[in-house]
Design a protein around this motif. Structure first.
Motif, mmCIF file in Angstrom:
data_model
loop_
_atom_site.group_PDB
_atom_site.id
_atom_site.type_symbol
_atom_site.label_atom_id
_atom_site.label_comp_id
_atom_site.label_asym_id
_atom_site.label_seq_id
_atom_site.Cartn_x
_atom_site.Cartn_y
_atom_site.Cartn_z
ATOM 1 N N GLY A 154 0.838 -1.190 0.000
ATOM 2 C CA GLY A 154 0.000 0.000 0.000
ATOM 3 C C GLY A 154 0.868 1.233 0.000
ATOM 4 O O GLY A 154 1.670 1.426 0.916
ATOM 5 N N LEU A 155 0.758 1.991 -1.035
ATOM 6 C CA LEU A 155 1.541 3.209 -1.174
ATOM 7 C C LEU A 155 0.566 4.367 -1.344
ATOM 8 O O LEU A 155 -0.009 4.534 -2.425
ATOM 9 N N PRO A 156 0.326 5.151 -0.284
ATOM 10 C CA PRO A 156 -0.646 6.245 -0.372
ATOM 11 C C PRO A 156 -0.413 7.124 -1.598
ATOM 12 O O PRO A 156 0.716 7.478 -1.930
ATOM 13 N N GLY A 157 -1.505 7.408 -2.289
ATOM 14 C CA GLY A 157 -1.449 8.266 -3.461
ATOM 15 C C GLY A 157 -1.078 7.566 -4.750
ATOM 16 O O GLY A 157 -1.051 8.176 -5.811
ATOM 17 N N GLN A 158 -0.803 6.257 -4.693
ATOM 18 C CA GLN A 158 -0.419 5.523 -5.895
ATOM 19 C C GLN A 158 -1.638 4.846 -6.513
ATOM 20 O O GLN A 158 -2.576 4.474 -5.825
ATOM 21 N N PRO A 159 -1.613 4.649 -7.825
ATOM 22 C CA PRO A 159 -2.755 3.995 -8.490
ATOM 23 C C PRO A 159 -2.768 2.489 -8.232
ATOM 24 O O PRO A 159 -1.763 1.898 -7.851
ATOM 25 N N PHE A 160 -3.911 1.899 -8.476
ATOM 26 C CA PHE A 160 -4.120 0.466 -8.370
ATOM 27 C C PHE A 160 -3.453 -0.187 -9.575
ATOM 28 O O PHE A 160 -3.742 0.167 -10.708
ATOM 29 N N ARG A 161 -2.514 -1.119 -9.353
ATOM 30 C CA ARG A 161 -1.831 -1.791 -10.457
ATOM 31 C C ARG A 161 -1.396 -3.187 -10.037
ATOM 32 O O ARG A 161 -1.361 -3.509 -8.864
ATOM 33 N N LEU A 162 -1.026 -3.983 -11.012
ATOM 34 C CA LEU A 162 -0.595 -5.351 -10.774
ATOM 35 C C LEU A 162 0.711 -5.594 -11.520
ATOM 36 O O LEU A 162 0.830 -5.228 -12.694
ATOM 37 N N ALA A 163 1.663 -6.179 -10.845
ATOM 38 C CA ALA A 163 2.912 -6.598 -11.483
ATOM 39 C C ALA A 163 3.167 -8.045 -11.104
ATOM 40 O O ALA A 163 3.017 -8.421 -9.948
#
Length: 129
Positions: free
Chosen positions: A53-62
Protein backbone atom coordinates in the motif's frame (compact mmCIF):
# COMPACT_ATOMS: atom_id res chain seq x y z
CA UNK A 1 0.10 -1.77 -5.39
CA UNK A 2 -2.30 0.97 -4.48
CA UNK A 3 -3.26 3.38 -1.74
CA UNK A 4 -5.46 2.93 1.31
CA UNK A 5 -5.19 1.35 4.74
CA UNK A 6 -4.46 -2.37 5.04
CA UNK A 7 -7.68 -3.45 6.83
CA UNK A 8 -9.85 -1.75 4.19
CA UNK A 9 -7.80 -2.05 1.02
CA UNK A 10 -5.78 -5.28 1.20
CA UNK A 11 -8.69 -7.56 0.27
CA UNK A 12 -8.58 -6.27 -3.31
CA UNK A 13 -4.90 -7.07 -3.61
CA UNK A 14 -5.31 -10.48 -1.96
CA UNK A 15 -8.04 -11.26 -4.51
CA UNK A 16 -5.61 -10.61 -7.37
CA UNK A 17 -2.83 -12.50 -5.60
CA UNK A 18 -4.96 -15.61 -5.10
CA UNK A 19 -6.30 -15.42 -8.67
CA UNK A 20 -2.70 -15.25 -9.92
CA UNK A 21 -0.93 -17.68 -7.56
CA UNK A 22 -3.91 -19.80 -6.49
CA UNK A 23 -4.40 -20.98 -2.92
CA UNK A 24 -1.90 -22.68 -0.63
CA UNK A 25 -0.25 -19.77 1.19
CA UNK A 26 1.21 -20.93 4.49
CA UNK A 27 2.62 -17.82 6.18
CA UNK A 28 2.59 -14.04 6.01
CA UNK A 29 4.78 -11.16 7.21
CA UNK A 30 4.13 -7.44 7.51
CA UNK A 31 7.39 -5.58 6.84
CA UNK A 32 6.40 -2.07 5.84
CA UNK A 33 6.38 1.12 7.87
CA UNK A 34 4.00 3.94 8.81
CA UNK A 35 4.15 5.43 5.33
CA UNK A 36 3.70 2.26 3.29
CA UNK A 37 2.56 -1.23 4.22
CA UNK A 38 4.29 -4.21 2.64
CA UNK A 39 3.03 -7.76 3.06
CA UNK A 40 4.97 -10.88 2.05
CA UNK A 41 3.10 -14.12 1.49
CA UNK A 42 4.94 -17.46 1.33
CA UNK A 43 3.72 -20.67 -0.26
CA UNK A 44 4.90 -24.14 0.72
CA UNK A 45 6.20 -24.82 -2.80
CA UNK A 46 8.49 -21.76 -2.88
CA UNK A 47 6.19 -19.25 -4.56
CA UNK A 48 6.07 -15.83 -2.93
CA UNK A 49 3.64 -12.96 -3.27
CA UNK A 50 3.95 -9.36 -2.22
CA UNK A 51 1.26 -6.75 -1.82
CA UNK A 52 1.85 -3.17 -0.84
CA UNK A 53 0.00 0.00 0.00
CA UNK A 54 1.54 3.21 -1.17
CA UNK A 55 -0.65 6.24 -0.37
CA UNK A 56 -1.45 8.27 -3.46
CA UNK A 57 -0.42 5.52 -5.89
CA UNK A 58 -2.75 4.00 -8.49
CA UNK A 59 -4.12 0.47 -8.37
CA UNK A 60 -1.83 -1.79 -10.46
CA UNK A 61 -0.59 -5.35 -10.77
CA UNK A 62 2.91 -6.60 -11.48
CA UNK A 63 3.81 -10.28 -11.82
CA UNK A 64 7.19 -11.94 -12.29
CA UNK A 65 7.27 -15.49 -13.57
CA UNK A 66 10.31 -17.61 -14.15
CA UNK A 67 13.53 -15.57 -14.34
CA UNK A 68 12.91 -13.56 -17.47
CA UNK A 69 9.16 -13.10 -17.76
CA UNK A 70 6.82 -10.66 -16.18
CA UNK A 71 3.96 -8.29 -16.76
CA UNK A 72 2.73 -4.98 -15.36
CA UNK A 73 -0.94 -4.10 -15.73
CA UNK A 74 -1.52 -0.41 -15.28
CA UNK A 75 -3.93 1.26 -14.99
CA UNK A 76 -6.49 -1.22 -13.68
CA UNK A 77 -9.38 0.77 -15.10
CA UNK A 78 -11.54 -2.24 -16.03
CA UNK A 79 -11.02 -4.19 -12.79
CA UNK A 80 -14.17 -2.93 -11.08
CA UNK A 81 -16.31 -3.30 -14.21
CA UNK A 82 -15.50 -7.03 -14.30
CA UNK A 83 -16.07 -7.28 -10.56
CA UNK A 84 -19.53 -5.69 -10.80
CA UNK A 85 -20.48 -8.02 -13.68
CA UNK A 86 -19.45 -11.04 -11.58
CA UNK A 87 -21.43 -9.78 -8.56
CA UNK A 88 -24.55 -9.23 -10.69
CA UNK A 89 -24.19 -12.71 -12.18
CA UNK A 90 -23.92 -14.14 -8.65
CA UNK A 91 -27.12 -12.38 -7.56
CA UNK A 92 -28.89 -13.51 -10.73
CA UNK A 93 -27.81 -17.17 -10.68
CA UNK A 94 -26.66 -17.84 -7.12
CA UNK A 95 -23.45 -19.29 -8.58
CA UNK A 96 -20.15 -17.73 -7.52
CA UNK A 97 -17.46 -17.33 -10.17
CA UNK A 98 -14.83 -17.73 -7.44
CA UNK A 99 -14.10 -21.18 -5.97
CA UNK A 100 -14.95 -21.47 -2.27
CA UNK A 101 -11.36 -22.43 -1.43
CA UNK A 102 -10.11 -19.14 -2.90
CA UNK A 103 -12.69 -17.10 -1.00
CA UNK A 104 -11.72 -18.78 2.27
CA UNK A 105 -8.03 -18.23 1.55
CA UNK A 106 -8.58 -14.52 0.82
CA UNK A 107 -10.43 -14.05 4.12
CA UNK A 108 -7.73 -15.96 5.99
CA UNK A 109 -5.03 -13.81 4.38
CA UNK A 110 -6.90 -10.63 5.41
CA UNK A 111 -7.37 -11.78 9.00
CA UNK A 112 -3.77 -12.99 9.34
CA UNK A 113 -2.50 -9.78 7.76
CA UNK A 114 -4.37 -7.65 10.29
CA UNK A 115 -2.94 -9.72 13.16
CA UNK A 116 0.55 -9.45 11.65
CA UNK A 117 0.35 -5.64 11.77
CA UNK A 118 0.88 -6.03 15.53
CA UNK A 119 4.04 -8.13 14.99
CA UNK A 120 5.99 -6.55 12.12
CA UNK A 121 8.90 -8.46 10.59
CA UNK A 122 7.65 -11.81 12.00
CA UNK A 123 6.25 -14.68 9.99
CA UNK A 124 2.68 -15.51 11.05
CA UNK A 125 1.17 -18.89 10.05
CA UNK A 126 -1.99 -18.71 7.94
CA UNK A 127 -4.62 -20.89 9.65
CA UNK A 128 -6.45 -21.87 6.47
CA UNK A 129 -3.30 -23.26 4.85
Amino acid sequence: AGGGTFPIYAIHQFEMLVMTLSSGANRLMQCGNRNAWVTLIDYEDGRRGLIQGLPGQPFRLACQYERSGGVVIEPMSDFFEGFIKAVLKFFDTGQSSVPETETLEIISLCETGIKALEKPDCWIPIPFA
